[in-house]
Design a protein around this motif. Structure first.
Motif: not given
Length: 609
Positions: A54-61, A219-232, A249-251
């Protein structure tokens, strides 16, 4: 009135949520000296682990809170915006008329992490390590799977095995669907949060400095970098039947930060109700209240056909206005003042007749005619879509009846909710969602999935909720807060997608108008209407349907049918996932706290002392 459990009463603190482990985590924080903000954040991170369907770290609140020190209500917007690459014209050029319901394309910036930590930094007292410790512990050591988690995994196991192999690694231990009650571990997620804590501690010696460093990691470190790489780099099969890479993307992450805003309010008798701004569906709760101010609801019992009919018809009008007028106020001129104008609401209420409305009618505002989306788009989309892996929120497939614990239709909880009040009088209500296990594949290096909130936008040009880069989708997530006689009184809310501001409204009216205590108002028979395009893919429109619990008197059901409603009778305990906490002063000025939680699904709990 019979209740499933007592209304909790105390003076030290109360907490209520959609899962007992999150509730007890929050109460444990209060017991150890934390305040309501510390408790809500710790409980919110636990919800990401123990309610992963029903939710996760990649979600919103979205969060509403009352700060006793400043005597102010505030809203934290943890709804991330669309990526810069989310160009509706480009998507339409690929033959899409709707954003897919699953996969990587519908992801917004995951805002939950930033929203929780912003509130913690500004109002909490605990360290980052302390508030994350319970969630890390459950992820590393194991948490019990409630039946719906096992059912959710069962429903999408073919998708995981055939397409989303990283999700199979996460949710199919030894290649099998885990049974209800089994302890399940999420070691990669535990490692992600542990790395954030350790990195933050290495960068700062102060509590606030570590929290800021953690947000920088995300938002500007390893989590953002991993999200960017996976989505690309990862083409993912989605409801189009094809594979697409993600747009995030990272930006997009680096340039985002949650906003703290004044909530929107409306007076109703002794009460002032607060909701999030028109980037959420929250104002439709206030619209309904405004239409029902003079409806004479006190003369009609909560299980009477008159009570249900008047509220259902107000919901139809508010939902039509939501469809025509709601959107991110940074991108489209906000019509909120006009929508909540007492004269406009009185005129809308005057259109509620004795018979059920059969058409969806939005109001004219400031001389502007409403513009509705093309509601035939769902039919055209479904003609070519791949629906094997589900529709709706969360996007679950049909459940195969293959085991003794999966013979019933899947009972979907559609999000989470948590409420907390501490001994000082601080109050928090939050409705976390998104990034559930079946939304998109697990990012292998992070251990969590991204949200799919952009499925709630339109690709059709010119609508308030048309997709645009940097624009927030109009979310269904909608926590609530109420003052009484000008004093902070109650925080409440529910999961449920399009039902949230229907179930919450009926609960509030049963409590505020009919004097039911919190648990009575939660347990009372409930319903919801469908009379609008659904907020989730494939955006199907159903008109004039009311789904209602069978505990209503037979005479009420027949009277509603006689008024022209299409009545769909559900199970005895099938409508609503409410929780609530309240505070008031007694004659001696002592703070008395109360709480209640939903018994439906045997998972939500309230505690306090």
């Amino acid at each position: 009135m019979f209740t499933t459990r007592p209304e909790i009463v105390g003076t030290f603190g109360v907490a209520a949520s959609t899962h007992w482990l999150a509730t007890q985590t929050a109460m444990g924080v209060l017991e150890r000296g934390g305040n309501a903000y510390d408790a809500a954040v710790a409980g919110g991170f636990v919800l990401q682990v123990v309610e992963p369907h029903l939710n996760g770290p990649g979600g919103e609140v979205p969060i509403l809170y009352w700060d006793e020190k400043t005597r102010a209500m505030r809203s934290v917007c943890g709804q991330g915006p669309a990526p810069a690459l989310a160009d509706p014209e480009a998507l339409r050029a690929q033959g899409m008329e709707l954003m897919p319901g699953i996969g990587l394309m519908p992801a917004t910036v995951p805002g939950a992490f930033g929203a929780w930590l912003t509130m913690l930094r500004d109002h909490g007292t605990w360290s980052l390590a302390d508030v994350l410790a319970p969630a890390i512990g459950y992820a590393r050591d194991g948490f019990p799977l409630v039946p719906r988690i096992s059912q959710a995994i069962l429903a999408v196991q073919a998708l995981f095995r055939d397409e989303w192999h990283s999700s199979a690694d996460t949710w199919l231990p030894d290649g099998k669907v885990p049974r209800p009650g089994a302890l399940h571990r999420l070691p990669v997620l535990a490692d992600t949060y542990t790395r954030i804590v350790e990195t933050a501690q290495s960068r700062s010696d102060s509590r606030t400095g570590q929290i800021d460093a953690a947000m920088d990691c995300w938002y500007r470190g390893f989590v953002a970098e991993a999200i960017d790489a996976y989505c690309r780099d990862t083409p993912v099969r989605d409801t189009t039947g094809e594979k697409h890479t993600g747009l995030l993307r990272y930006d997009d992450l680096a340039q985002w930060a949650p906003t703290v805003e004044a909530p929107v309010t409306l007076d109703f008798g002794r009460y002032t109700v607060a909701k999030c701004d028109i980037w959420s569906q929250g104002p439709m709760f206030l619209q309904q209240l405004g239409m029902l101010r003079h409806a004479g609801l006190e003369a009609h019992a909560p299980t009477s056909p008159e009570f249900v009919h008047k509220i259902a018809e107000a919901a139809k009008l508010a939902m039509a206005d939501r469809t025509a007028w709601y959107g991110d106020p940074r991108f489209t001129e906000s019509q909120l003042c006009a929508l909540l104008d007492p004269h406009y609401l009185a005129a809308r209420a005057a259109g509620i007749g004795e018979q059920a409305a059969l058409t969806m009618t939005a109001g004219t505002l400031n001389g502007q005619a409403p513009r509705m989306p093309d509601l035939d788009v769902a039919t055209r989309t479904l003609a070519t879509a791949d629906v094997r892996f589900g529709v709706g929120e969360p996007t679950f497939a049909a459940l195969p009846p293959v085991t003794e614990w999966a013979e019933r239709e899947l009972f979907v909880g559609d999000t989470c909710h948590i409420d907390v009040i501490d001994r000082h009088g601080n109050m928090v209500a939050a409705t976390p969602s998104g990034g559930w296990l079946s939304s998109s594949p697990t990012i292998p290096s992070l251990g969590f999935a991204l949200n799919t909130r952009l499925q709630m936008t339109w690709l059709e040009p010119g609508l308030p909720n048309t997709l645009a880069p940097g624009k927030r989708p109009c979310t269904t997530l909608s926590p609530s807060m109420a003052l009484r006689d000008g004093e902070p009184y109650m925080v409440f809310g529910t999961p449920g997608g399009d039902q949230q501001d229907q179930w919450s409204l009926a609960f509030f009216l049963r409590h505020a108008v009919h004097g039911m205590n919190l648990q009575e108002a939660i347990d009372a028979p409930a319903w919801h209407i469908d009379h609008f395009p659904g907020s989730f893919w494939p955006r199907q429109t159903v008109l004039n349907r009311i789904s209602i619990e069978s505990r209503f008197p037979a005479a009420t059901l027949e009277a509603l049918r006689a008024r022209g409603h299409e009545v769909r009778v559900g199970d005895d305990w099938s409508e609503g996932r409410m929780s609530a906490c309240s505070r008031e002063r007694d004659a001696q000025g002592r703070l008395v706290l109360r709480a209640g939680a939903n018994a439906r699904g045997m998972q939500g709990y309230a505690v306090g002392r």
